[in-house]
Design an enzyme around this catalytic site. Structure first.
Site, PDB file in Angstrom:
ATOM      1  N   LYS A  13     -79.988 113.641  95.181  1.00 45.51           N
ATOM      2  CA  LYS A  13     -78.849 113.851  94.275  1.00 45.51           C
ATOM      3  C   LYS A  13     -77.593 113.121  94.780  1.00 45.51           C
ATOM      4  O   LYS A  13     -76.895 112.487  94.002  1.00 45.51           O
ATOM      5  CB  LYS A  13     -78.543 115.354  94.127  1.00 45.51           C
ATOM      6  CG  LYS A  13     -79.699 116.170  93.575  1.00 45.51           C
ATOM      7  CD  LYS A  13     -79.279 117.609  93.293  1.00 45.51           C
ATOM      8  CE  LYS A  13     -78.916 118.395  94.541  1.00 45.51           C
ATOM      9  NZ  LYS A  13     -80.078 118.689  95.422  1.00 45.51           N
ATOM     10  N   ARG A  86     -76.368 126.548  90.818  1.00 40.25           N
ATOM     11  CA  ARG A  86     -77.601 126.871  91.545  1.00 40.25           C
ATOM     12  C   ARG A  86     -78.220 128.175  91.087  1.00 40.25           C
ATOM     13  O   ARG A  86     -79.297 128.546  91.546  1.00 40.25           O
ATOM     14  CB  ARG A  86     -77.316 127.007  93.030  1.00 40.25           C
ATOM     15  CG  ARG A  86     -77.047 125.689  93.655  1.00 40.25           C
ATOM     16  CD  ARG A  86     -77.173 125.771  95.145  1.00 40.25           C
ATOM     17  NE  ARG A  86     -76.609 124.576  95.681  1.00 40.25           N
ATOM     18  CZ  ARG A  86     -77.058 123.926  96.745  1.00 40.25           C
ATOM     19  NH1 ARG A  86     -78.053 124.411  97.424  1.00 40.25           N
ATOM     20  NH2 ARG A  86     -76.487 122.831  97.131  1.00 40.25           N
ATOM     21  N   ARG A 120     -83.034 112.926 107.385  1.00 41.77           N
ATOM     22  CA  ARG A 120     -81.701 112.640 106.846  1.00 41.77           C
ATOM     23  C   ARG A 120     -80.668 112.610 107.968  1.00 41.77           C
ATOM     24  O   ARG A 120     -80.688 113.465 108.855  1.00 41.77           O
ATOM     25  CB  ARG A 120     -81.372 113.738 105.830  1.00 41.77           C
ATOM     26  CG  ARG A 120     -80.035 113.625 105.160  1.00 41.77           C
ATOM     27  CD  ARG A 120     -80.022 114.380 103.857  1.00 41.77           C
ATOM     28  NE  ARG A 120     -79.892 115.826 104.003  1.00 41.77           N
ATOM     29  CZ  ARG A 120     -79.890 116.682 102.986  1.00 41.77           C
ATOM     30  NH1 ARG A 120     -80.036 116.242 101.765  1.00 41.77           N
ATOM     31  NH2 ARG A 120     -79.759 117.964 103.195  1.00 41.77           N
ATOM     32  N   ARG A 153     -77.354 117.077 110.029  1.00 41.36           N
ATOM     33  CA  ARG A 153     -76.550 118.221 109.611  1.00 41.36           C
ATOM     34  C   ARG A 153     -77.026 119.484 110.310  1.00 41.36           C
ATOM     35  O   ARG A 153     -78.222 119.660 110.502  1.00 41.36           O
ATOM     36  CB  ARG A 153     -76.703 118.398 108.096  1.00 41.36           C
ATOM     37  CG  ARG A 153     -75.470 118.019 107.330  1.00 41.36           C
ATOM     38  CD  ARG A 153     -75.755 117.910 105.868  1.00 41.36           C
ATOM     39  NE  ARG A 153     -76.261 119.143 105.277  1.00 41.36           N
ATOM     40  CZ  ARG A 153     -76.619 119.266 104.005  1.00 41.36           C
ATOM     41  NH1 ARG A 153     -76.532 118.228 103.203  1.00 41.36           N
ATOM     42  NH2 ARG A 153     -77.073 120.396 103.542  1.00 41.36           N
ATOM     43  N   ARG A 164     -83.505 127.420 102.132  1.00 42.27           N
ATOM     44  CA  ARG A 164     -82.844 126.796 100.976  1.00 42.27           C
ATOM     45  C   ARG A 164     -83.859 126.438  99.893  1.00 42.27           C
ATOM     46  O   ARG A 164     -83.593 126.582  98.700  1.00 42.27           O
ATOM     47  CB  ARG A 164     -82.093 125.539 101.423  1.00 42.27           C
ATOM     48  CG  ARG A 164     -80.667 125.849 101.825  1.00 42.27           C
ATOM     49  CD  ARG A 164     -80.191 125.027 103.000  1.00 42.27           C
ATOM     50  NE  ARG A 164     -80.159 123.610 102.783  1.00 42.27           N
ATOM     51  CZ  ARG A 164     -80.309 122.703 103.754  1.00 42.27           C
ATOM     52  NH1 ARG A 164     -80.523 123.095 104.988  1.00 42.27           N
ATOM     53  NH2 ARG A 164     -80.237 121.435 103.475  1.00 42.27           N
TER      54      ARG A 164
HETATM   55  P1  ADP Z   1     -78.859 121.042 100.170  1.00 45.95           P
HETATM   56  O1  ADP Z   1     -79.001 120.549  98.777  1.00 45.95           O
HETATM   57  O2  ADP Z   1     -79.657 120.263 101.168  1.00 45.95           O
HETATM   58  O3  ADP Z   1     -79.085 122.522 100.292  1.00 45.95           O
HETATM   59  P2  ADP Z   1     -75.950 120.984  99.944  1.00 45.95           P
HETATM   60  O4  ADP Z   1     -75.030 120.092 100.667  1.00 45.95           O
HETATM   61  O5  ADP Z   1     -76.055 120.840  98.479  1.00 45.95           O
HETATM   62  O6  ADP Z   1     -77.358 120.773 100.636  1.00 45.95           O
HETATM   63  O7  ADP Z   1     -75.573 122.514 100.254  1.00 45.95           O
HETATM   64  C1  ADP Z   1     -75.422 122.996 101.554  1.00 45.95           C
HETATM   65  C2  ADP Z   1     -75.116 124.471 101.527  1.00 45.95           C
HETATM   66  O8  ADP Z   1     -73.866 124.719 100.867  1.00 45.95           O
HETATM   67  C3  ADP Z   1     -76.100 125.355 100.785  1.00 45.95           C
HETATM   68  O9  ADP Z   1     -77.199 125.728 101.583  1.00 45.95           O
HETATM   69  C4  ADP Z   1     -75.248 126.562 100.402  1.00 45.95           C
HETATM   70  O10 ADP Z   1     -75.082 127.434 101.492  1.00 45.95           O
HETATM   71  C5  ADP Z   1     -73.906 125.930 100.123  1.00 45.95           C
HETATM   72  N1  ADP Z   1     -73.746 125.635  98.693  1.00 45.95           N
HETATM   73  C6  ADP Z   1     -73.724 124.410  98.112  1.00 45.95           C
HETATM   74  N2  ADP Z   1     -73.592 124.519  96.786  1.00 45.95           N
HETATM   75  C7  ADP Z   1     -73.531 125.837  96.508  1.00 45.95           C
HETATM   76  C8  ADP Z   1     -73.413 126.599  95.311  1.00 45.95           C
HETATM   77  N3  ADP Z   1     -73.335 126.016  94.110  1.00 45.95           N
HETATM   78  N4  ADP Z   1     -73.401 127.944  95.406  1.00 45.95           N
HETATM   79  C9  ADP Z   1     -73.485 128.551  96.581  1.00 45.95           C
HETATM   80  N5  ADP Z   1     -73.614 127.906  97.748  1.00 45.95           N
HETATM   81  C10 ADP Z   1     -73.635 126.569  97.722  1.00 45.95           C
END
Ligand code: ADP
Ligand code: ZN
Length: 206
Positions: A13, A86, A120, A153, A164
């Site tokens: 993404k 999400r 990554r 990360r 996740r």
């Molecule tokens: P990934 O897609 O690998 O999980 P992201 O960078 O999108 O990585 O997200 C990292 C973390 O940030 C998630 O595991 C969550 O804890 C938090 N996060 C991101 N977007 C949201 C969201 N829309 N709602 C709640 N928590 C979020």
């Protein structure tokens, strides 16, 4: 134009968003990135978010709403939303406030997703994302763009990744099901090369 990108962790993404930003001048809003920025700056939101993120949990909706509202309010000419919504509550929140023109799902199996996330790396300075298997930097561990150090990360460890992915299947699949019924939804095979994926996305946008 307002675009939402959906897909499991590691489906690309962020990378596709970067390409779309370049092509259409949209604002890229990534809730994960915004949380990480807040953690780095040690803000109130960052301190709250860190404990959830480290465990691979979702940050509670009220904080996700806070962070995304602020970002969306400065993207009046169009955005690419990556990492939000999400769950169904977040979807309601978004659809109450904005018209969404296109929704893309980057489809990838769990096994490939885990493999990709473990490979990554992200630039400590400019946040550009690399992959040591198929999107290598020119010099090992060094960012092509800014020379910054490439790091894994903190939440990209097996335990947090699995958590996740489980959340994705449990919560985000419901969001996908909802969007799937709309005519502006497109599913894309994310095992294809980055350029093929971006061509498919662009063809649906034009
Ligand atoms: P990934 O897609 O690998 O999980 P992201 O960078 O999108 O990585 O997200 C990292 C973390 O940030 C998630 O595991 C969550 O804890 C938090 N996060 C991101 N977007 C949201 C969201 N829309 N709602 C709640 N928590 C979020
Ligand atoms: Zn960099």
């Amino acid at each position: 134009m307002n675009v939402v990108l959906l897909g499991i962790q590691g489906s690309g993404k962020g990378t596709q968003s970067d390409l779309l930003v370049e092509k259409y001048g949209l604002v890229h809003i990534t809730t994960g990135g915004l949380f990480r920025q807040n953690i780095k700056q040690e803000t109130r939101l960052g301190k709250i978010a860190k404990s959830f993120i480290d465990k691979g949990e979702l940050v509670p909706d009220e904080y996700a709403f806070e962070i995304v509202s602020k970002a969306l309010s400065s993207a009046k000419d169009g955005f690419i939303l990556d990492g939000f919504p999400r769950n169904l509550e977040q979807t309601k929140f978004l659809l109450n406030k904005f018209e969404i023109d296109k929704v893309f799902l980057l489809e990838l199996d769990d096994e490939t997703a885990i493999e990709r996330i473990l490979a990554r790396r992200q630039c400590k300075k400019c946040k550009k994302v690399y992959n040591i298997l198929f999107q290598k930097p020119k010099v090992k561990n060094v960012c092509d763009i800014c020379g910054g150090e490439l790091i894994l990360r903190e939440d990209d460890n097996k335990k947090a990744i699995c958590k996740r992915i489980e959340k994705f299947h449990h919560e985000t699949e419901k969001v996908i099901k909802l969007f799937k019924e709309q005519s502006n939804f497109f599913s894309i095979n994310a095992t294809q090369s980055l350029s093929v994926i971006s061509k498919e996305i662009i063809s649906k946008i034009n």
